[in-house]
Design a protein around this motif. Structure first.
Motif, mmCIF file in Angstrom:
data_model
loop_
_atom_site.group_PDB
_atom_site.id
_atom_site.type_symbol
_atom_site.label_atom_id
_atom_site.label_comp_id
_atom_site.label_asym_id
_atom_site.label_seq_id
_atom_site.Cartn_x
_atom_site.Cartn_y
_atom_site.Cartn_z
ATOM 1 N N LYS A 56 0.839 -1.202 0.000
ATOM 2 C CA LYS A 56 0.000 0.000 0.000
ATOM 3 C C LYS A 56 0.877 1.257 0.000
ATOM 4 N N THR A 57 1.682 1.342 -1.056
ATOM 5 C CA THR A 57 2.547 2.500 -1.254
ATOM 6 C C THR A 57 2.499 2.929 -2.715
ATOM 7 N N THR A 58 2.597 4.208 -2.920
ATOM 8 C CA THR A 58 2.760 4.735 -4.271
ATOM 9 C C THR A 58 4.148 5.332 -4.461
ATOM 10 N N SER A 59 4.810 5.631 -3.343
ATOM 11 C CA SER A 59 6.106 6.309 -3.412
ATOM 12 C C SER A 59 7.288 5.387 -3.118
ATOM 13 N N ASP A 184 -3.616 -6.056 7.866
ATOM 14 C CA ASP A 184 -3.680 -4.676 7.397
ATOM 15 C C ASP A 184 -2.288 -4.045 7.492
ATOM 16 N N PHE A 185 -1.776 -3.581 6.374
ATOM 17 C CA PHE A 185 -0.448 -2.970 6.333
ATOM 18 C C PHE A 185 -0.506 -1.777 5.397
ATOM 19 N N ARG A 186 -0.101 -0.602 5.903
ATOM 20 C CA ARG A 186 -0.224 0.636 5.135
ATOM 21 C C ARG A 186 1.096 1.404 5.191
ATOM 22 N N MET A 187 1.960 1.112 4.262
ATOM 23 C CA MET A 187 3.306 1.671 4.286
ATOM 24 C C MET A 187 3.297 3.202 4.231
ATOM 25 N N ASP A 188 2.583 3.768 3.283
ATOM 26 C CA ASP A 188 2.576 5.223 3.144
ATOM 27 C C ASP A 188 1.844 5.892 4.301
ATOM 28 N N GLU A 189 0.673 5.393 4.642
ATOM 29 C CA GLU A 189 -0.128 6.028 5.688
ATOM 30 C C GLU A 189 0.573 6.001 7.035
ATOM 31 N N TRP A 190 1.290 4.907 7.318
ATOM 32 C CA TRP A 190 1.955 4.775 8.616
ATOM 33 C C TRP A 190 3.399 5.276 8.587
ATOM 34 N N GLY A 191 3.830 5.810 7.464
ATOM 35 C CA GLY A 191 5.169 6.366 7.380
ATOM 36 C C GLY A 191 6.266 5.345 7.618
ATOM 37 N N VAL A 192 6.067 4.138 7.116
ATOM 38 C CA VAL A 192 7.102 3.097 7.229
ATOM 39 C C VAL A 192 8.190 3.387 6.204
ATOM 40 N N ASP A 193 9.435 3.352 6.639
ATOM 41 C CA ASP A 193 10.541 3.677 5.733
ATOM 42 C C ASP A 193 11.095 2.461 5.009
#
Length: 401
Positions: A56-59, A184-193
């Motif tokens: 769940k990342t676009t960046s 549930d995993f949200r890389m962008d929303e949770w600011g995971v690097d």
């Protein structure tokens, strides 16, 4: 005769490696190809875009590395940190313990926060450490999202809230080996690097591919990180990405085609539906354990895992015998208790390409095993509890409506 032969299929309910779908097996049943031909770069380009969806990342920038989750750990660390860097890392079970061991052996200054096994990461301690770190000496927070040894899921959104509250610039590194594509995993929303997973878990592939996804902040950190790395160096991958050939080393052609098939199945079901299915299986398993009169190793409901349940046995039973009996008599594979919980728990994995009726077969097998090893379980009790829940919660199959 093959020593492991048994009629029918093995009921594989360890928390990884997991069942491989027939569609994936067929996709991998092919000869080798020249990975420098136009076909493999075209396939890889599609895979890199598709993989971003499961994080769940676009960046983010994904890397498909011929390795295991352990190699993915090392890739995440060595590309973003320098020897001597201070990091905060949590021990809540065997796999978080192993990651801390790797961090220490790679020469980082590891500030370990240890919790009782069965408990989640102590985020109050994290908050106190960040509050005291006005000089920003902490360079990274490392956390296992889902600890498979104890069936504990950590709250990543809370970690990000703490980092933001103290306006701390530490990198946020997450082991999502047994969570990504199931929880549930949200890389962008949770600011995971940096997030990482392994092919043999919820993706339902053979072992052999470590998938790492790096945020722009992590990519920037990799430009100055001084840890020694060669095989895992992102710079080599990025160089070949720009060239359009994608591979600095020889990939597994079969795993690439398998990954494409696995992702197609996930997207056909719908990632949110996949996550909901795992939640349903996790709840059904926990209801069965409760009906058996046994305890969940996980101390609080907020930490319950929907990919694995660690079941505590009474002191007079060796949980290893539960696992042995399952394999020897019922062709059922369950997870052993590891390290501090060895002999005390057995683990039921419910992740990957598995459905409700498969789980009920597993639960029926566990009941017979418990009877075999001397536990006074009422046969059918756990299955009935799971059935009562599932019958009211299993959705119609969309393609068959």
């Amino acid at each position: 005769m093959d020593y492991t032969y048994a009629p029918g299929r093995n009921h594989l309910f360890v928390p990884g490696p997991v069942n491989i779908p027939d569609q994936v097996l067929r996709a991998m049943n092919r000869n080798n190809e020249d990975y420098r031909s136009p076909a493999i770069p075209a396939l890889t380009k599609t895979l890199l875009e598709d993989v971003k969806k499961i994080f769940k990342t676009t960046s983010g920038t994904p890397f498909l590395i011929p390795t295991t989750g352990t190699g993915a750990w090392e890739s995440a660390l060595t590309n973003t940190l320098s020897p001597g860097d201070r990091i905060v890392s949590f021990i809540i079970g065997q796999f978080s313990l192993l990651w801390v061991d790797q961090q220490q052996r790679l020469g980082y200054n590891v500030d370990v926060v240890e919790s009782e096994w069965g408990h989640g990461a102590d985020l109050e301690v994290l908050a106190s450490k960040l509050a005291a770190d006005s000089a920003h000496t902490i360079k990274a927070i490392c956390i296992v999202h889902n600890e498979t040894a104890t069936g504990v899921t950590n709250n990543l959104a809370s970690v990000r809230k703490i980092l933001d509250h103290y306006q701390h610039p530490a990198l946020f590194l997450v082991d999502g080996v047994s969570s990504i594509c199931a929880l549930d995993f949200r890389m962008d929303e949770w600011g995971v690097d940096v997030a990482l997973t392994g092919s043999q878990k919820a993706l339902s592939l053979p072992t052999g591919m470590g998938i790492v996804c790096a945020s722009p902040k992590a990519i920037e950190a990799s430009q100055t990180a001084k840890s020694v790395r060669v095989f895992f160096d992102w710079k080599d991958y990025l160089k070949f990405y720009k060239m359009g050939t994608y591979w600095p080393y020889t990939p597994s052609i079969q795993l690439l085609y398998g990954l494409k098939a696995a992702l197609d199945l996930i997207f056909e079901e719908g990632l949110d539906n996949v996550i909901a299915r795992h939640a349903r299986l996790g709840t059904a398993t926990r209801l069965a354990v409760e009906a058996w009169g046994l305890k969940n190793c996980t101390a609080k409901e907020e930490w319950f895992s929907d990919t694995v349940t660690a079941v505590v046995v009474p002191p007079y039973i060796d949980s290893s015998e539960v696992v042995r009996r399952g394999w020897k008599r019922y062709n059922l594979s369950l997870g052993l208790g590891l390290n501090k919980v060895a002999g005390k728990v057995f683990r039921i994995g419910h992740l990957g390409h598995v459905n409700d009726l498969q789980l009920l077969g597993c639960l029926a097998g566990v009941e017979m095993i418990l009877k075999d090893v001397g536990y006074p379980v009422k046969l059918g009790s756990g299955v009935a509890a799971a059935c009562a829940y599932l019958q009211n919660n299993i959705p119609m199959i969309p393609s068959r409506i």
